[in-house]
Design a protein around this motif. Structure first.
Motif: not given
Length: 314
Positions: A195-198, A256-261
């Motif tokens: 979540a932080v990365v996103t 990079y705007m998607r959730p962690n997927v």
């Protein structure tokens, strides 16, 4: 709990798994990288040697060309070598360094594009105050700020994954080390880190994209007050920049705007911002910019003439 990390290297799946296709791609991408390096280097050399290009716009364009070379080299050179390798491996330390380089140079490029948009805004909307606002000392500080911002963005990304535990598997479904594909291999809960990365990457990419769209909208509206010649020249410069922004930010926002997927298509999309955009930048900025074309013509025709004269005296 003590970190357990038994992974010493990662294996890339690469773009393709077919040896014949990879052999053909080796030729294609080697050509692309040659164009990237020579094209951007030619722009840097022309700006450095050309007396008519000593303005803030070309000062930032010179930096953009340098970043394009570095950004593409971090990802493309390793990928080209791996296209001929049976096993595409990279050490754990090498993977972390590559991930840092990707976000460092990628983030710096984003911030330079923002600065170039601001430079265009000042030049078009505040022409009488341009040299006061964009003096060389301020331009140098702004450029330093882009590099520092890129470093901070990258160090945050890598710091989030370098201390994670990796206990297998170690196969990355990509052709370079990026934070998300590596994060997927960690053997600990990475929801919060993801979540932080996103949030970090999403803020930089989408926020910058929206800012640039608003900036160029303001610039285009202000062109109504310009003369026909001034409007033509401004549109030529801005259209080149807008083209770069769309080609670069479209894939970045998707990734990079998607959730962690992660998706298998991510590595194909990444080709656009790691290879295609750095390759197109020199073409866009030279073919759409009369000043750069004239400076290149004068510079290289002058060098050619001097070479002929020198040879005639031998």
């Amino acid at each position: 709990m003590e970190k357990i990390n038994i992974v010493t290297e990662f294996i890339f799946q690469g773009l393709f798994q077919n040896p014949q296709v990879e052999a053909a791609c080796f030729v294609v991408f080697s050509f692309f990288y040659t164009v990237i390096f020579l094209g951007n280097f030619l722009i840097m050399l022309t700006i450095f040697m050309g007396n008519l290009l000593k303005t803030p716009m070309y000062f930032f364009l010179n930096s953009l060309s340098f970043v394009d070379i570095c950004f593409s080299s971090v990802t493309t050179l390793k990928m080209i070598v791996d296209l001929l390798a049976k096993k595409k491996t990279i050490s754990f330390v090498g993977c972390m360094l590559q991930a840092f380089g990707v976000h460092f140079f990628g983030g710096t490029e984003i911030f330079i594009l923002i600065v170039m948009a601001y430079d265009h805004y000042v030049a078009i909307c505040k022409p009488l105050h341009y040299m006061t606002i964009m003096d060389w000392e301020r331009c140098s500080k702004i450029l330093l700020g882009t590099w520092v911002s890129g470093f901070l963005h990258s160090i945050i990304q890598v710091a989030l994954i370098v201390h994670l535990a990796f206990c297998g598997p170690n196969e990355i479904d990509h052709y370079f080390c990026d934070v998300r594909p590596v994060l997927k291999l960690a053997c600990t809960d990475t929801y919060v880190i993801g979540a932080v990365v996103t949030a970090n990457s999403g803020t930089v990419t989408l926020g910058s994209f929206v800012f640039l769209l608003i900036s160029y909208s303001v610039i285009l509206v202000s062109l109504r007050k310009q003369s026909a010649e001034g409007r033509r020249k401004a549109l030529s410069t801005c259209s080149a920049h807008i083209a770069v922004v769309i080609i670069y930010f479209g894939p970045c926002v998707f990734t990079y705007m998607r959730p962690n997927v992660t998706f298998s298509e991510d590595k194909m999309v990444a080709v656009f911002y790691t290879i295609i955009t750095p390759m197109l930048n020199p073409m866009i900025y030279t073919l759409r910019n009369a000043e750069v074309k004239n400076a290149m013509r004068k510079l290289w025709s002058g060098r050619f003439s001097r070479t002929l004269m020198a040879n005639s005296w031998k």
